[in-house]
Design an enzyme around this catalytic site. Structure first.
Site, short mmCIF file in Angstrom:
data_model
loop_
_atom_site.label_atom_id
_atom_site.label_comp_id
_atom_site.label_asym_id
_atom_site.label_seq_id
_atom_site.Cartn_x
_atom_site.Cartn_y
_atom_site.Cartn_z
NE ARG A 19 20.41 22.13 10.65
CZ ARG A 19 21.70 21.90 10.83
NH1 ARG A 19 22.56 22.12 9.87
NH2 ARG A 19 22.14 21.45 11.98
CG ASN A 37 20.54 25.67 11.40
OD1 ASN A 37 19.35 25.44 11.23
ND2 ASN A 37 21.27 25.03 12.29
#
Length: 91
Positions: A19, A37
């Site tokens: 990320r 996520n």
């Protein structure tokens, strides 16, 4: 031309800075949107911006950061909305 892509990345992509790396790369390319996520172990992201930059970002997603092991990337191109002011990590 500006486009929008909704992307799911599968593999070993959680716990490997995927990320944060996605956010850094998206910002370098001038893209807006978000990354997060998912509960099933994937990473989900939306990119909006110039078509070439979005496609470059999707190409990057196939490898991700050094410690990731990407097994699949699915992309759904949808209508550009221009709804984001920045690129962020969501939870």
């Amino acid at each position: 031309m500006d486009i929008r892509a909704h992307v799911f990345i599968s593999g070993r992509v959680q716990g490997v800075f995927y990320r944060a790396s996605t956010k850094n790369m998206a910002e370098q390319l001038g893209l807006k949107g978000w990354v997060r996520n998912t509960s099933d172990g994937r990473v989900e992201t939306v990119f909006e911006g110039e078509e070439t930059a979005v496609k470059d970002m999707i190409f990057w997603c196939h490898n991700g950061p050094r410690s990731a092991e990407v097994s699949d990337v699915t992309v759904d191109y949808t209508k550009f909305l221009g709804e984001f002011e920045e690129f962020c990590i969501t939870y």
